[in-house]
Design a protein around this motif. Structure first.
Motif, PDB file in Angstrom:
ATOM      1  N   VAL A 167       4.767   2.533  -0.222  1.00  0.00           N
ATOM      2  CA  VAL A 167       4.925   1.140   0.190  1.00  0.00           C
ATOM      3  C   VAL A 167       5.816   0.438  -0.815  1.00  0.00           C
ATOM      4  CG1 VAL A 167       2.714   1.043   1.378  1.00  0.00           C
ATOM      5  CG2 VAL A 167       2.818   0.445  -1.036  1.00  0.00           C
ATOM      6  N   GLU A 168       6.315  -0.745  -0.419  1.00  0.00           N
ATOM      7  CA  GLU A 168       7.306  -1.415  -1.261  1.00  0.00           C
ATOM      8  C   GLU A 168       6.716  -2.142  -2.452  1.00  0.00           C
ATOM      9  OE1 GLU A 168       5.651  -4.335   1.511  1.00  0.00           O
ATOM     10  OE2 GLU A 168       6.430  -2.298   1.751  1.00  0.00           O
ATOM     11  N   SER A 169       5.402  -2.324  -2.513  1.00  0.00           N
ATOM     12  CA  SER A 169       4.794  -3.110  -3.579  1.00  0.00           C
ATOM     13  C   SER A 169       4.745  -2.346  -4.897  1.00  0.00           C
ATOM     14  CB  SER A 169       3.372  -3.527  -3.179  1.00  0.00           C
ATOM     15  OG  SER A 169       2.733  -4.192  -4.248  1.00  0.00           O
ATOM     16  N   ARG A 170       5.217  -2.981  -5.968  1.00  0.00           N
ATOM     17  CA  ARG A 170       5.119  -2.382  -7.304  1.00  0.00           C
ATOM     18  C   ARG A 170       3.776  -2.678  -7.949  1.00  0.00           C
ATOM     19  NH1 ARG A 170       9.365  -3.875 -11.322  1.00  0.00           N
ATOM     20  NH2 ARG A 170       8.866  -1.858 -12.232  1.00  0.00           N
ATOM     21  N   ASN A 171       2.958  -3.494  -7.301  1.00  0.00           N
ATOM     22  CA  ASN A 171       1.643  -3.815  -7.851  1.00  0.00           C
ATOM     23  C   ASN A 171       0.624  -2.713  -7.594  1.00  0.00           C
ATOM     24  OD1 ASN A 171       2.542  -6.375  -8.721  1.00  0.00           O
ATOM     25  ND2 ASN A 171       2.225  -7.228  -6.670  1.00  0.00           N
ATOM     26  N   LYS A 172       0.974  -1.778  -6.728  1.00  0.00           N
ATOM     27  CA  LYS A 172       0.093  -0.656  -6.436  1.00  0.00           C
ATOM     28  C   LYS A 172       0.577   0.583  -7.176  1.00  0.00           C
ATOM     29  CE  LYS A 172      -1.082  -2.364  -1.820  1.00  0.00           C
ATOM     30  NZ  LYS A 172      -1.115  -2.058  -0.368  1.00  0.00           N
ATOM     31  N   LEU A 173      -0.373   1.467  -7.491  1.00  0.00           N
ATOM     32  CA  LEU A 173      -0.003   2.699  -8.159  1.00  0.00           C
ATOM     33  C   LEU A 173       0.913   3.531  -7.268  1.00  0.00           C
ATOM     34  CD1 LEU A 173      -3.391   3.844  -9.772  1.00  0.00           C
ATOM     35  CD2 LEU A 173      -1.368   2.948 -10.950  1.00  0.00           C
ATOM     36  N   ALA A 174       1.821   4.242  -7.894  1.00  0.00           N
ATOM     37  CA  ALA A 174       2.677   5.160  -7.148  1.00  0.00           C
ATOM     38  C   ALA A 174       1.844   6.345  -6.655  1.00  0.00           C
ATOM     39  CB  ALA A 174       3.818   5.645  -8.033  1.00  0.00           C
ATOM     40  N   ASP A 175       2.307   6.980  -5.588  1.00  0.00           N
ATOM     41  CA  ASP A 175       1.708   8.226  -5.137  1.00  0.00           C
ATOM     42  C   ASP A 175       2.306   9.373  -5.940  1.00  0.00           C
ATOM     43  OD1 ASP A 175       0.455   6.666  -3.332  1.00  0.00           O
ATOM     44  OD2 ASP A 175       1.322   7.597  -1.545  1.00  0.00           O
ATOM     45  N   LYS A 176       1.513  10.422  -6.094  1.00  0.00           N
ATOM     46  CA  LYS A 176       2.032  11.608  -6.777  1.00  0.00           C
ATOM     47  C   LYS A 176       2.716  12.510  -5.761  1.00  0.00           C
ATOM     48  CE  LYS A 176       0.803  15.553  -9.707  1.00  0.00           C
ATOM     49  NZ  LYS A 176      -0.293  16.249 -10.440  1.00  0.00           N
ATOM     50  N   MET A 177       3.950  12.853  -6.020  1.00  0.00           N
ATOM     51  CA  MET A 177       4.694  13.800  -5.192  1.00  0.00           C
ATOM     52  C   MET A 177       5.662  14.542  -6.104  1.00  0.00           C
ATOM     53  SD  MET A 177       7.206  13.291  -1.890  1.00  0.00           S
ATOM     54  CE  MET A 177       5.879  12.947  -0.751  1.00  0.00           C
ATOM     55  N   VAL A 178       5.435  15.818  -6.276  1.00  0.00           N
ATOM     56  CA  VAL A 178       6.243  16.608  -7.205  1.00  0.00           C
ATOM     57  C   VAL A 178       7.527  17.057  -6.510  1.00  0.00           C
ATOM     58  CG1 VAL A 178       6.347  18.701  -8.604  1.00  0.00           C
ATOM     59  CG2 VAL A 178       4.210  17.407  -8.455  1.00  0.00           C
ATOM     60  N   PHE A 179       8.633  16.639  -7.070  1.00  0.00           N
ATOM     61  CA  PHE A 179       9.941  17.136  -6.637  1.00  0.00           C
ATOM     62  C   PHE A 179      10.591  17.790  -7.842  1.00  0.00           C
ATOM     63  CE2 PHE A 179      14.582  16.491  -6.198  1.00  0.00           C
ATOM     64  CZ  PHE A 179      14.774  17.387  -5.165  1.00  0.00           C
ATOM     65  N   HIS A 187      18.882  -8.859  -4.070  1.00  0.00           N
ATOM     66  CA  HIS A 187      18.173  -8.170  -2.998  1.00  0.00           C
ATOM     67  C   HIS A 187      19.146  -7.413  -2.108  1.00  0.00           C
ATOM     68  CE1 HIS A 187      14.126  -9.859  -3.637  1.00  0.00           C
ATOM     69  NE2 HIS A 187      14.759 -10.949  -4.043  1.00  0.00           N
ATOM     70  N   GLY A 188      18.586  -6.515  -1.292  1.00  0.00           N
ATOM     71  CA  GLY A 188      19.437  -5.720  -0.409  1.00  0.00           C
ATOM     72  C   GLY A 188      20.237  -4.700  -1.170  1.00  0.00           C
ATOM     73  N   SER A 189      19.608  -4.046  -2.155  1.00  0.00           N
ATOM     74  CA  SER A 189      20.311  -3.083  -2.987  1.00  0.00           C
ATOM     75  C   SER A 189      19.337  -2.032  -3.497  1.00  0.00           C
ATOM     76  CB  SER A 189      20.982  -3.782  -4.180  1.00  0.00           C
ATOM     77  OG  SER A 189      20.003  -4.168  -5.148  1.00  0.00           O
ATOM     78  N   ASP A 190      19.876  -1.021  -4.181  1.00  0.00           N
ATOM     79  CA  ASP A 190      19.044  -0.034  -4.868  1.00  0.00           C
ATOM     80  C   ASP A 190      18.887  -0.391  -6.347  1.00  0.00           C
ATOM     81  OD1 ASP A 190      21.495   0.586  -6.013  1.00  0.00           O
ATOM     82  OD2 ASP A 190      21.633   2.599  -5.163  1.00  0.00           O
ATOM     83  N   GLY A 191      19.259  -1.614  -6.686  1.00  0.00           N
ATOM     84  CA  GLY A 191      19.241  -2.078  -8.063  1.00  0.00           C
ATOM     85  C   GLY A 191      20.620  -2.168  -8.670  1.00  0.00           C
ATOM     86  N   LEU A 192      21.575  -1.405  -8.133  1.00  0.00           N
ATOM     87  CA  LEU A 192      22.954  -1.447  -8.619  1.00  0.00           C
ATOM     88  C   LEU A 192      23.959  -1.565  -7.472  1.00  0.00           C
ATOM     89  CD1 LEU A 192      24.975  -1.246 -10.965  1.00  0.00           C
ATOM     90  CD2 LEU A 192      24.945   1.241 -10.671  1.00  0.00           C
ATOM     91  N   VAL A 193      23.728  -0.823  -6.402  1.00  0.00           N
ATOM     92  CA  VAL A 193      24.665  -0.801  -5.274  1.00  0.00           C
ATOM     93  C   VAL A 193      24.024  -1.496  -4.082  1.00  0.00           C
ATOM     94  CG1 VAL A 193      25.985   0.654  -3.694  1.00  0.00           C
ATOM     95  CG2 VAL A 193      25.681   1.353  -6.083  1.00  0.00           C
ATOM     96  N   THR A 233      14.646   9.005   7.234  1.00  0.00           N
ATOM     97  CA  THR A 233      15.327   7.719   7.091  1.00  0.00           C
ATOM     98  C   THR A 233      14.299   6.618   7.256  1.00  0.00           C
ATOM     99  OG1 THR A 233      17.273   6.420   7.792  1.00  0.00           O
ATOM    100  CG2 THR A 233      15.976   7.464   9.532  1.00  0.00           C
ATOM    101  N   ARG A 234      14.494   5.499   6.566  1.00  0.00           N
ATOM    102  CA  ARG A 234      13.490   4.429   6.502  1.00  0.00           C
ATOM    103  C   ARG A 234      14.208   3.096   6.347  1.00  0.00           C
ATOM    104  NH1 ARG A 234       8.573   4.707   2.030  1.00  0.00           N
ATOM    105  NH2 ARG A 234       8.405   2.494   1.534  1.00  0.00           N
ATOM    106  N   ARG A 235      14.280   2.337   7.437  1.00  0.00           N
ATOM    107  CA  ARG A 235      14.929   1.027   7.438  1.00  0.00           C
ATOM    108  C   ARG A 235      13.878  -0.013   7.806  1.00  0.00           C
ATOM    109  NH1 ARG A 235      20.826   0.956  10.150  1.00  0.00           N
ATOM    110  NH2 ARG A 235      20.911  -0.777   8.665  1.00  0.00           N
ATOM    111  N   GLN A 236      13.535  -0.889   6.875  1.00  0.00           N
ATOM    112  CA  GLN A 236      12.494  -1.872   7.111  1.00  0.00           C
ATOM    113  C   GLN A 236      12.923  -3.242   6.582  1.00  0.00           C
ATOM    114  OE1 GLN A 236       8.413   0.601   7.299  1.00  0.00           O
ATOM    115  NE2 GLN A 236       8.918  -0.066   5.247  1.00  0.00           N
ATOM    116  N   SER A 237      12.501  -4.276   7.278  1.00  0.00           N
ATOM    117  CA  SER A 237      12.871  -5.640   6.891  1.00  0.00           C
ATOM    118  C   SER A 237      12.375  -5.973   5.505  1.00  0.00           C
ATOM    119  CB  SER A 237      12.316  -6.640   7.910  1.00  0.00           C
ATOM    120  OG  SER A 237      12.851  -6.414   9.187  1.00  0.00           O
ATOM    121  N   VAL A 238      11.141  -5.602   5.172  1.00  0.00           N
ATOM    122  CA  VAL A 238      10.568  -5.957   3.870  1.00  0.00           C
ATOM    123  C   VAL A 238      11.295  -5.261   2.721  1.00  0.00           C
ATOM    124  CG1 VAL A 238       8.594  -5.024   4.941  1.00  0.00           C
ATOM    125  CG2 VAL A 238       8.530  -5.155   2.714  1.00  0.00           C
ATOM    126  N   GLU A 239      12.044  -4.185   3.064  1.00  0.00           N
ATOM    127  CA  GLU A 239      12.819  -3.465   2.048  1.00  0.00           C
ATOM    128  C   GLU A 239      14.313  -3.805   2.127  1.00  0.00           C
ATOM    129  OE1 GLU A 239      11.768   0.580   2.875  1.00  0.00           O
ATOM    130  OE2 GLU A 239       9.644   0.237   2.430  1.00  0.00           O
TER     131      GLU A 239
END
Length: 544
Positions: A41-53, A282-288, A394-400
């Protein structure tokens, strides 16, 4: 037939000498970085999920038997490089086609291995040209059971790039050294596919302004659109698109062999303690910015002029990932899955929205009928997830900040037929199936959001519910290849809405030279006011 051609990886921008040192000291320039965290989910207030890549390098080696090309401490571009030996000490000439090669363009600009001076993007493009020709030679030397595996005439390669690395690749594909227009022709002809992670194809904007041309520190003006227009050879085309440079002419490279992976998680980009993401907005990955991170193909006439109406989007997918870091887009399962399915997949599906009509709340419609001006922006969300997986292709959402957007005026232009909106592209692979079903399956979720209606520049509050939908539904797509894999046998395509009183759509499709792709439409309709009707159009084609 799936090919495992050499992958040439081109990393992104390193501004400071210390960053170039870090890059020069890393054998794989970041392509070997993995992650264990994931934001569902987009919230940084919640813990991240564990997913090993594990990292792109590790997964490509373990799943597709790719190899690195370093031997005895040397890279293939080093004069002292020698090929590997087998278990009996015999030389194995050249390198295998399934090899990972890193374009080490920052070595010369580091303090560790060079003079600490950054170079121009055109120099990096020349280095890419040299690397491709060297790789072609080494692959042609490779023998299996005494037989040549890939002659130079059959050689192809994949370009995979992160951030500015994609601009280096485009400078190679679209540009040329001054006075030598054909210098890269030989090497360009060997590029089979081009994949970019979070590349600023239309430059970088901060505080609403493009990086200025005069900002030459560490070649930061590489992201200035005026300069990009020059080194990407877009002088004749860019003015027709209001100065945009996210264009690649078909004469340079075919757009249907390009994939753009776009990030939408600005919140986890921590460079300069988050200051950069604040400047980018907003509307970016932090840089692009999201709307700067994909490409459009265009056709040109023999004189280099634009062929009107020839614009075509590159295959594009969106992920809730940041530009880099723990939640970065390169070191992500979503990025890797799109990369490998694009390179080695079996089916390509381009998804478009076709809007036939939209209706307004009666009070708003009455205001329009009375001649009052209306402004309304529609947002369209889209997600696609393969069966049995925890992530989205692919994941396109208004809140993101990543939905597709159109104005009411664009959707209701008289005499133009349905308004078509590109949503995303999905690549499917037989090897990725999780059950015994012969079908390649995925779910796609689509939503059309209720817009904010603005009448005579005043927001219409009566009857407005924030976040409401005009339409929302989830559909299942099944693509079943012929059992005998013969070109004379048809594919079976089936798609249907879950929990909707709409019949499934099915078709038998026989692909051929005359029918390389097939369109299948899944209609939807919300007849009440405010409402929307149209369809999702899937353009399906075999992929190799």
């Amino acid at each position: 037939m799936t090919h495992h051609y050499p992958i040439i990886y081109i990393r992104g921008f390193a501004m400071r000498a210390s960053e170039r040192d870090e890059t020069a000291a890393d054998p794989f320039c970041g392509f070997n970085v993995g992650s264990t965290v994931y934001r569902a989910v987009e919230s940084r207030n919640k813990l991240a999920d564990k997913m090993v890549f594990e990292s792109p390098v590790v997964r490509l080696m373990s799943e597709f038997q790719y190899q690195h090309v370093y031997q005895n401490g040397f890279d293939i571009m080093d004069g002292d490089w020698q090929p590997a030996r087998d278990e009996n000490g015999n030389v194995i000439p050249g390198i295998a086609p399934a090899s990972i090669i890193i374009l080490r363009y920052y070595d010369d600009g580091s303090d560790l291995l060079g003079d600490g001076r950054s170079r121009n993007v055109l120099e990096y493009a020349q280095k890419l040209n040299e690397v491709i020709l060297t790789v072609r030679q080494r692959v042609a030397e490779y023998l299996h059971n005494g037989q040549q595996v890939m002659p130079e005439a059959d050689f192809k390669c994949y370009l995979v790039a992160h951030s500015m690395g994609g601009l280096v690749a485009r400078a190679f594909l679209q540009g040329a050294p001054l006075g030598l227009p054909h210098a890269y022709t030989e090497a360009r002809a060997t590029v089979d596919k081009f994949f970019t992670f979070a590349t600023p194809h239309n430059g970088i904007d901060m505080l609403g302004m493009n990086v200025p041309y005069w900002f030459t520190a560490a070649q930061a003006n590489t992201f200035n659109r005026n300069y990009m227009r020059d080194y990407l050879n877009l002088g004749n085309l860019s003015p027709a698109f209001n100065g945009r440079v996210d264009l690649i002419p078909s004469s340079a490279f075919p757009i249907n062999r390009v994939f753009c992976m776009v990030g939408s998680n600005r919140g986890d980009y921590e460079v300069l303690k988050g200051a950069v993401r604040a400047f980018v907005g907003h509307g970016s990955d932090g840089l692009v910015r999201i709307d700067n991170a994909s490409l459009w193909g265009v056709q040109t006439d023999p004189h280099g002029a634009l062929v009107e109406g020839s614009q075509q989007p590159a295959a594009t997918a969106y992920a809730y990932r940041s530009h880099s870091g723990y939640f970065g887009i390169v070191n992500s399962e979503e990025g890797y899955q799109n990369l490998t399915r694009f390179l080695f997949g079996d089916v390509r599906v381009d998804v478009y929205l076709e809007v036939s009509s939209v209706s307004l709340p009666q009070e708003v419609q009455d205001a329009v009928d009375d001649g009052r001006t209306l402004e309304a922006g529609y947002q369209f969300e889209f997600r696609a997830a393969p069966k049995g997986k925890r992530w989205f292709l692919t994941r396109r959402q208004s809140v993101e900040d990543s939905p597709a957007c159109r104005s009411h005026e664009e959707l209701t232009q008289p005499g133009h037929g349905p308004c078509t909106v590109y949503l995303s592209s999905v690549f499917l692979a037989k090897r990725a199936k999780v059950d015994k079903s012969p079908a390649l399956s995925y779910a796609m979720a689509f939503a059309a959001k209720v817009p904010d209606y603005v009448i005579e520049r005043r927001f219409w509050m009566d009857g407005h519910f924030e976040g409401a939908d005009l339409f929302r539904g989830t559909a299942i797509v099944e693509l079943t290849p012929p059992a005998d894999a013969a070109s004379t046998s048809p594919w079976h395509v089936k798609l249907w809405w879950l929990n909707a009183n709409i019949d499934a759509v099915e078709a038998q499709v026989l692909f051929s030279a005359n029918t390389p792709s097939f369109d299948i439409r899944l209609p939807f309709d919300q007849p009440d006011r405010p409402g929307i009707s149209g369809c999702l159009r899937l353009t399906v084609q075999p992929w190799a």
